[in-house]
Scaffold this active site. Structure first.
Site, PDB file in Angstrom:
ATOM      1  N   ALA A  85       0.851  -1.181   0.000  1.00 27.39           N
ATOM      2  CA  ALA A  85       0.000   0.000   0.000  1.00 27.39           C
ATOM      3  C   ALA A  85       0.886   1.229   0.000  1.00 27.39           C
ATOM      4  O   ALA A  85       2.088   1.135   0.225  1.00 27.39           O
ATOM      5  CB  ALA A  85      -0.901   0.006   1.231  1.00 27.39           C
ATOM      6  N   MET A  86       0.270   2.398  -0.251  1.00 27.36           N
ATOM      7  CA  MET A  86       1.038   3.628  -0.373  1.00 27.36           C
ATOM      8  C   MET A  86       0.330   4.761   0.342  1.00 27.36           C
ATOM      9  O   MET A  86      -0.865   4.964   0.165  1.00 27.36           O
ATOM     10  CB  MET A  86       1.223   3.938  -1.871  1.00 27.36           C
ATOM     11  CG  MET A  86       1.952   5.222  -2.163  1.00 27.36           C
ATOM     12  SD  MET A  86       3.658   5.193  -1.547  1.00 27.36           S
ATOM     13  CE  MET A  86       3.882   6.936  -1.158  1.00 27.36           C
ATOM     14  N   GLU A  87       1.127   5.518   1.122  1.00 36.06           N
ATOM     15  CA  GLU A  87       0.577   6.495   2.066  1.00 36.06           C
ATOM     16  C   GLU A  87       0.343   7.881   1.481  1.00 36.06           C
ATOM     17  O   GLU A  87       0.366   8.866   2.225  1.00 36.06           O
ATOM     18  CB  GLU A  87       1.532   6.617   3.251  1.00 36.06           C
ATOM     19  CG  GLU A  87       2.887   7.313   2.935  1.00 36.06           C
ATOM     20  CD  GLU A  87       4.034   6.367   2.647  1.00 36.06           C
ATOM     21  OE1 GLU A  87       3.782   5.218   2.245  1.00 36.06           O
ATOM     22  OE2 GLU A  87       5.197   6.783   2.809  1.00 36.06           O
ATOM     23  N   GLU A  97      -0.088   2.746   6.997  1.00 35.29           N
ATOM     24  CA  GLU A  97      -0.205   3.831   6.018  1.00 35.29           C
ATOM     25  C   GLU A  97      -0.821   5.065   6.669  1.00 35.29           C
ATOM     26  O   GLU A  97      -0.414   6.188   6.387  1.00 35.29           O
ATOM     27  CB  GLU A  97      -1.021   3.400   4.795  1.00 35.29           C
ATOM     28  CG  GLU A  97      -0.532   2.136   4.098  1.00 35.29           C
ATOM     29  CD  GLU A  97       0.941   2.123   3.724  1.00 35.29           C
ATOM     30  OE1 GLU A  97       1.508   3.212   3.509  1.00 35.29           O
ATOM     31  OE2 GLU A  97       1.534   1.026   3.665  1.00 35.29           O
ATOM     32  N   GLU A 112      10.203   4.657   7.424  1.00 36.00           N
ATOM     33  CA  GLU A 112       9.719   3.274   7.432  1.00 36.00           C
ATOM     34  C   GLU A 112      10.001   2.547   8.745  1.00 36.00           C
ATOM     35  O   GLU A 112       9.133   1.887   9.292  1.00 36.00           O
ATOM     36  CB  GLU A 112      10.273   2.496   6.236  1.00 36.00           C
ATOM     37  CG  GLU A 112       9.763   2.997   4.895  1.00 36.00           C
ATOM     38  CD  GLU A 112       8.242   3.034   4.782  1.00 36.00           C
ATOM     39  OE1 GLU A 112       7.550   2.392   5.588  1.00 36.00           O
ATOM     40  OE2 GLU A 112       7.745   3.739   3.881  1.00 36.00           O
TER      41      GLU A 112
END
Ligand SMILES: [Zn+2]
Length: 850
Positions: free
Chosen positions: A256-258, A292, A314
């Site tokens: 997934a991407m934030e 995320e 991260e």
């Protein structure tokens, strides 16, 4: 390769900063127009006469201008340079019109299409495939985005500020780097809810999915709401826009991407119903939604100065999502699971040719550094920091971090400085955890005389590529001491090791204590200590620290398995009885008992044997592990049926941790029963299952004993149309294939009409399962090596990122015998010789081949 490497030491501040960005997208599958208006200003922090370099790849430039004057410079392969002589002295406006083709973008970076919808993935360097821009995280700007398309739903970052037929306009007031840009346009439907932040701001929450999937979002939404509340309560962090959107996409390279206010998810980590998702799926959805979301502060509001600082966002965000999952579920179980992952992925990476520091100092392709080391070891480093400064010190440091660096692009130096300033501690030596690769080995020996017990510790970190010499690190060693009755005579105490060799004295002890060292896995090291099976069994029975209690059982099993592989030993009562006591102890959490019953993995054993100087034989490890499971099944036979029956859940399915733990133990028992009853109970469990956990759990039991063909057929006819569920059907058959049949099973499945190899989830479910079957992947024929290399070569031109990531299956070559080494080297050479090899895969293959 070194000539194209990018180095941390070469960092230069950007020549220009950006005051504002306005983008217009006229969407069309093969000819999308992107109009940009960017207000630049020279960066005072970098005085002098500098050209302005804009990144840009695969773009057709139609026109560009500076303050309305057409740009005459021509773009090259990777961007456009605006010469200093053409730039006004003060701020100026750059405008450009470019054309891109989302429909033919198979790399899934930049703007692409998935099942008829438009979506983006810009981290790390995808924005340069959208328009010309200084695509680096230290250039932050507020964005205004207008989308023109006949798609019914048009989304971007921030808040929707205007809309009309065929267009929408989004404004993101928070300055952000381009990697956090996102755009989605499609025929989507929302599962919606609301949230009120602690200061009273109402936030609209939407999870956007394809029509038909809207009934599968409830768990993800519930996880989001719990994450938002938790971040307020635990870190004092509040959400900062009027809307938070999540979109589920079927074709996605990562989890997934934030992106700010518009998270884009692999649909696998959003969509879940009890009938379609396992307990592990539910737990991962909860963790990834949280991860995320938490990035909104650790990553977005405070971002990274450059990609070498990736662990800054991260490592911290993984640490935060681990804390969250522990709070939601069980800290003990979560810690054990996290350490299992760390050892399986990060220790493996740290011990091979791809080893690199948590903060690498050079890279060719940054996509290759989204690694277990940056993420998982990055999180361990923060856990150690918290242990060293204490909970209060950690809280003060984090408050200072948010206060001092909000709106900035920061570095590891900034991060450590807030800890130094908030706690008064000198972290110069601690910083080595960021700069030195490799897993330290911690050797422990003891003395006992006259009521004084002394612990001698020695730390050694083996050399890693490019780093032959290592220095002593700060290692927090959590220690507890027990007496012979199992009473704690020293509660958990954190010893701080800073030297290569150090001793710690404990006096006034009535009897020789039994130590419990590295409680809670207080540092990411390999503990080496000569211990008798009796002492391990004692700790398994009595240790008050749940992690070390589990670890004692694990060590017993690994010692035994190693002796079975090397000396043909057979499982004796010390291990069998100790494990039987844990399995049937109703005072223990079922999830913990399930973990205790899980035998060490084959890859884990290969790693352990190699570390002790023994060349692992994958076939022997496989056979010994099965023999071990058989012995355990026989020993526990009288108890298993009762255990399975007593753990049946009477009411409707719930994904919460308590029920999931009971199912995990029940399935662990079922797997053992299957080894003695020929699959009778498992077949029955498959037939009566009312949830995916038990359906695939029972199917796996059957496949593991070479049965289950009719169940596989039933499963396929039931779920053939469900992409996510079918991924499980593909991988199970390969993971449980016999070693000699693994390559053939994989090959047969790649011929299956539903094997859509361009979809990353499906590709991973087949080729990832191939390398996940240790004995099958390392079969002496080399068939599996060849098959994987064939597919990497085929995938690379379309999707270099996924091909490069999956090539890590070969990173362990040096562990094995000369024949296997030669077979793997041949495949790596074949990959390297492939015409048009991507930079991503070339870098990985070269690093492994050296
Ligand atoms: Zn992340």
């Amino acid at each position: 390769m070194t000539d194209t490497a990018i180095r941390l030491a070469d960092y230069l501040a950007p020549s220009h900063l950006i005051e504002s960005v306005a983008l217009t997208f006229r969407l069309a599958p093969e000819a999308t127009l992107v109009l940009s208006t960017i207000r630049f200003t020279p960066n005072k922090a970098r005085p002098g006469s500098h050209d302005l370099r804009l990144d840009g790849e695969n773009l057709t430039l139609i026109e560009a201008a500076i303050d309305g004057v057409p740009v005459t410079a021509e773009p090259d392969e990777t961007g456009l340079t605006l010469p200093w002589a053409d730039l006004p002295e003060g701020p100026f406006t750059f405008t450009a019109e470019v054309e891109i083709s989302p429909a033919t973008n198979t790399a899934l970076e930049g703007l692409y299409m998935s099942n008829g919808m438009y979506c983006t993935q810009c981290e790390a360097e995808g924005f340069r495939k959208i328009t010309f821009y200084p695509d680096r995280p230290d250039v932050m700007a507020p964005f205004r985005v207008r989308i023109e398309s006949d798609m019914p739903v048009l989304l971007s970052n921030g808040n929707e500020t205007a809309t009309g037929p065929g267009w929408a306009e989004w404004t993101d007031p928070w300055p952000k780097p381009a990697y956090l840009f996102a755009l989605v346009a499609g025929d989507l439907i929302a599962h919606s809810a609301g949230f009120t932040t602690m200061s009273g701001r109402p936030v609209a929450l939407n999870i956007w999915v394809r029509p038909g999937d809207e009934g599968r979002c409830a768990y993800a939404m519930d996880s989001l709401i719990r994450s938002m509340r938790w971040d307020e309560q635990t870190y004092g962090r509040e959400y900062d826009l009027d809307v938070f959107n999540i979109v589920a996409v079927d074709d996605f390279n990562m989890g997934a991407m934030e992106n700010k206010g518009l998270n884009i998810f692999n649909s696998k980590y959003v969509l879940a119903l009890p009938e379609t998702a396992t307990d592990d799926d539910f737990a991962r959805i909860e963790a990834i939604i949280a991860h995320e979301y938490f990035h909104n502060w650790t990553g977005n509001r405070i971002t990274c100065r450059d990609w070498f600082q990736l662990c800054l966002k991260e490592g911290l965000t993984v640490f935060r999502d681990q804390q969250f999952s522990g709070d939601m579920r069980s800290h003990a179980v979560k810690r054990i699971e996290d350490v299992l992952t760390l050892r399986a992925r990060q220790f493996r990476e740290d011990g091979g040719p791809l080893a690199h520091p948590v903060r690498p100092e050079e890279y060719v392709e940054i996509n290759n550094f989204y690694t277990a080391t940056v993420y998982e070891k990055g999180a361990e480093v923060i856990g150690m920091l918290k242990r060293l400064v204490g909970d209060d010190g950690y809280a003060r440091a984090l408050d200072l971090y948010f206060q001092r660096h909000d709106g900035e692009a920061a570095t590891i130096e900034d991060w450590l400085k807030v800890f130094e300033d908030a706690t008064g501690r000198d972290l110069a030596q601690f910083k080595r955890w960021y700069s030195e690769a490799g897993t330290p080995r911690l050797k422990a020996t003891e003395d006992w005389a006259d009521g004084v017990w002394t612990l001698h510790l020695e730390q050694v970190t083996p050399p890693t590529p490019g780093q032959p010499l290592k220095h002593p690190k700060v290692i927090p060693v959590a220690l507890g001491l027990l007496n012979g009755n199992g009473d704690e005579v020293l509660p958990t105490t954190v010893l701080e090791m800073t030297e290569a060799k150090q001793s710690f004295r404990f006096d006034k002890l009535a009897t020789r204590p039994i130590p419990s060292i590295l409680r809670g896995f207080s540092a990411p090291v390999i503990l080496e200590r000569a211990t008798s099976p009796e002492e391990r069994a004692f700790l398994l029975a009595h240790d008050t620290d749940p992690f070390n209690k589990w670890e004692a059982g694990r060590a017993l099993a690994k010692d035994l398995l190693a002796r079975m592989v090397t000396d043909n030993a057979s499982p004796g009562p010390d291990w069998l009885d100790a494990l039987a006591r844990v399995a049937t102890d109703d005072s223990l959490d079922p999830a913990f008992r399930a973990l205790a019953l899980r035998l060490p993995g084959e890859d884990d054993m290969a790693q352990t044997l190699h570390a002790s100087g023994i060349t692992p034989d994958p076939a022997r490890i496989h056979a010994a592990r099965r023999q071990m499971a058989d012995a355990l099944a026989r020993r526990l036979q009288p108890e298993l049926a009762g255990l399975i029956d007593s753990l049946a859940e009477p009411g409707p399915f719930t994904p919460e941790a308590r029920a999931a733990g009971r199912r995990a133990l029940r399935l662990a028992a079922l797997a053992l029963v299957t080894r003695t009853d020929g699959g009778l109970r498992a077949a029955e469990a498959f037939r009566s299952a009312n949830n995916m956990t038990e359906e695939v759990g029972a199917l796996a039991c059957l496949l593991d004993i070479g049965r289950g063909q009719s169940e596989l057929d039933t499963f396929e006819s039931r779920w053939g149309k469900d992409r996510l569920v079918m991924d499980k059907w593909f991988s199970l058959q390969i993971l449980y294939a016999a070693p000699e049949a693994t390559a053939e099973t994989t090959r047969r499945l790649t011929d299956h009409p539903a094997f859509d190899w361009k979809n990353p989830n499906r590709f991973r479910s087949v080729l990832g399962a191939l390398s996940g079957n240790h004995a099958g992947f390392h079969h002496a024929s080399g068939d599996s090596y060849r098959l994987l290399a064939d597919w990497l070569i085929r995938l690379d031109p379309l999707n270099p990122q996924t091909a490069a990531r999956m090539s890590t299956a070969f990173e362990t070559w040096a562990r094995y015998d000369a024949d296997r080494q030669a077979l793997i080297q041949t495949e790596l050479d074949r990959v390297l010789a492939a015409p048009g090899l991507s930079r991503d895969l070339a870098e990985m293959a070269e690093r492994m081949r050296r």
